[in-house]
Structure formats: structure tokens, C-alpha cells
Design an enzyme around this catalytic site. Structure first.
Site, PDB file in Angstrom:
ATOM      1  N   TYR A 114      -8.727  -1.133  11.554  1.00 65.69           N
ATOM      2  CA  TYR A 114      -8.348  -2.648  12.019  1.00 65.69           C
ATOM      3  C   TYR A 114      -7.040  -2.978  12.154  1.00 65.69           C
ATOM      4  O   TYR A 114      -6.187  -3.832  12.363  1.00 65.69           O
ATOM      5  CB  TYR A 114      -9.192  -3.750  10.831  1.00 65.69           C
ATOM      6  N   HIS A 136       0.803  -1.296   0.072  1.00 67.42           N
ATOM      7  CA  HIS A 136      -0.140  -0.113  -0.038  1.00 67.42           C
ATOM      8  C   HIS A 136       0.817   1.123   0.126  1.00 67.42           C
ATOM      9  O   HIS A 136       1.644   1.307   1.000  1.00 67.42           O
ATOM     10  CB  HIS A 136      -1.069  -0.014   1.268  1.00 67.42           C
ATOM     11  N   HIS A 173     -10.066 -11.820  -0.931  1.00 64.24           N
ATOM     12  CA  HIS A 173      -9.418 -10.477  -1.010  1.00 64.24           C
ATOM     13  C   HIS A 173      -8.903  -9.771  -2.389  1.00 64.24           C
ATOM     14  O   HIS A 173      -9.238  -9.087  -2.823  1.00 64.24           O
ATOM     15  CB  HIS A 173      -8.697 -10.045   0.168  1.00 64.24           C
TER      16      HIS A 173
END
Ligand code: HPA
Length: 278
Positions: free
Chosen positions: A87, A63, A249
Site C-alpha cells: 500500500y 518506521h 491505528h
């Protein structure tokens, strides 16, 4: 009174001001599927989150985490490429710190995007949904704690979190571009596990159309600071239990990537139209 949250925000703001001379009007948060939006922009400046002391950085491998500054059409925009999620273990105040920071930089409008699970049976994977309202009650409020009077009121009104005029601009823009646009309520859960089928039924009973793990807390913080907010979810999948497929995912990400070109087009034109009103 000393307020650690406020002081951290001010420290971050000082660092940004020292490094960047750019006044954005619109702040754009990129969710999954729009992650590479900034790579196609004419970038005028960028600031890696790591360069800002104390700034929350994503723990998810791969990311990117940076602010990108540039123009979309004529509109000066700060783009958040990579957000942090509750989270990941950050406090909810840290999660919304970047939003508050972009407001301090000068952004009047907050344009939120995300990938979400569709809860409404009329939705399909790959739909785009303009957010008309939200349910944030399942995550802590970022406004808990001593109120930061410099930022906003103790008890902010939430009647129009998603600005009606901005909604109308996005609606009109989608029509002009011939992009089908769903509308609905976004509900934020903490994640990181996807919802169970029973939880998805709960979301539907509560009035949600889409469910995700971000966004609503950011809108609470932005509404506190009186930003004009709009948002679009990419419905990357129908939520658990609505199809006979388990959720994965990678597949969720791939579905979001497939709609990305349309999503980009809608966001770009909407920002240009919103810019005319600022
Ligand atoms: N649930 C929660 N968050 C999500 C989903 C989902 O089904 N899809 C993408 N983000």
C-alpha cells in the site's frame, strides 16, 4: 534476457556482500509489536536500508528500516526491522526484494511475524496465532513476469508453504512456555484502509482466521526460493464489525505492544529450537 527485477536484486546483494560478512541461517521479519526485538539482541552488524542503493524503504514516519545481524542463542539470524507494504506504492517485486535478499545471504528459514485483525469469532485481541496456511489472491503475485530460473520454478508448489515441522516446533515451544497459541489461515488484502464489515465477512467465508496487509506475498517469494517458512500473527484487534468499536491505528499498535513480551519469548525460544534442526 535482461530482467530488471533480477538485476536490481543482484545489485543489492553485491552491496550487502561488500559491507557485511555474516551468514545467517534464519531470517526474521519483525511486524508491529515486535519492532524493538532487535534492540534487545546482541547485535553483531547492522545495515541501514538507505545504504543499499535502490532498496525499498518504508514511507511510514518513525518506521526503522535496517537489517540487524546477530545470534539468537547459537543461531545466526538476520532480522528485518521494518518491512515495506504494497500500500505504500512499491511494486510487489520491490516489497519482496528484502526476502529474496535474505535468502541469497544464506538464510534457509524465514520466520514471519505481523499484527493482524482477527476474523475468527473464537479469537480475542492479544491472541497469538501461528499461521498454518494463507490466501494471497487479493494482491498481485511477486512471481508475475519472466521467471527468474536462478531463484526458482515457474510454477512452484504451494502445498506446504508453512513448513509442517516448523509448525510442530512452534506448537511444542508455546506449550513448554505455557503461551496460548491459536492457529489459522492468514489472508492478505492490500490495505491501507481497514476492511469494511462486509469484507471481514467475506474473509471469514473464504476460510480466513486473520486478515492483514503483509506477509502472504513474502511467503510466496520465499516459497519460490524453497525457504522453509513459519509465521506468527499477533491478533491486535478483532476485525471491523466484530465489535462495536471503530478501528484506530494507535489502539491497534498499543494492543500489539502489550503482547510483545510473550511474543518475543515465543519467537526467541522457537528460533533456538529451529536452530537445532538446521
Ligand atoms: N485489518 C488489517 N490489518 C490489520 C488489522 C486489521 O484489522 N489489524 C492489524 N493489522
Amino acid at each position: 534476457m535482461e530482467n530488471a527485477v533480477y538485476e536490481k536484486l543482484m545489485r543489492c546483494y553485491k552491496t550487502v556482500k561488500e559491507k557485511i560478512d555474516f551468514q545467517p541461517k534464519v531470517a526474521l521479519v519483525l511486524g508491529s509489536g515486535l519492532g524493538d526485538y532487535a534492540d534487545r539482541m546482541e547485535i553483531e552488524a547492522e545495515l541501514d536500508y538507505h545504504e543499499i542503493d535502490g532498496f525499498p524503504v518504508s514511507t511510514i514516519p518513525g518506521h526503522k528500516g535496517r537489517f540487524v545481524f546477530g545470534h539468537v542463542g547459537e543461531v545466526p539470524v538476520v532480522v528485518m526491522q521494518g518491512r515495506v507494504h504494497y500500500y505504500e506504492g512499491y511494486s510487489i517485486q520491490d516489497v519482496v526484494l528484502p526476502i529474496r535478499l535474505m535468502r541469497l545471504m544464506g538464510a534457509e528459514v524465514l520466520f514471519l511475524t505481523n499484527a493482524a485483525g482477527g476474523v475468527n469469532f473464537d479469537f480475542h485481541a492479544g491472541d497469538l496465532m501461528m499461521i498454518t496456511d494463507q490466501i494471497s489472491s487479493f494482491v498481485p503475485s511477486p512471481l508475475i513476469g519472466p521467471n527468474m530460473e536462478e531463484l526458482g520454478a515457474r510454477f512452484p508448489d504451494m502445498s506446504d508453504v508453512y513448513d509442517r515441522e516448523l509448525q510442530e516446533v512452534i506448537r511444542r515451544t508455546a506449550k513448554e512456555l505455557d503461551i496460548p497459541l491459536q492457529e489459522g489461515v492468514y489472508l492478505q488484502l492490500t490495505g491501507p484502509a481497514y476492511e469494511s464489515p462486509a469484507e471481514v465477512r467475506m474473509c471469514r467465508i473464504l476460510g480466513a482466521d486473520a486478515v492483514g496487509m503483509s506477509t502472504a506475498c513474502e511467503a510466496v517469494a520465499a516459497n519460490h526460493m524453497k525457504m522453509k517458512i513459519c509465521g506468527i500473527s499477533c491478533i491486535s484487534n478483532l476485525a471491523c464489525g466484530m465489535t462495536d468499536q471503530p478501528l484506530d491505528h494507535k489502539e491497534v499498535q498499543e494492543a500489539a505492544d502489550r503482547v510483545a513480551p510473550l511474543f518475543r519469548k515465543l519467537v526467541t525460544k522457537s528460533i533456538q529450537e529451529i536452530g537445532k534442526q538446521l
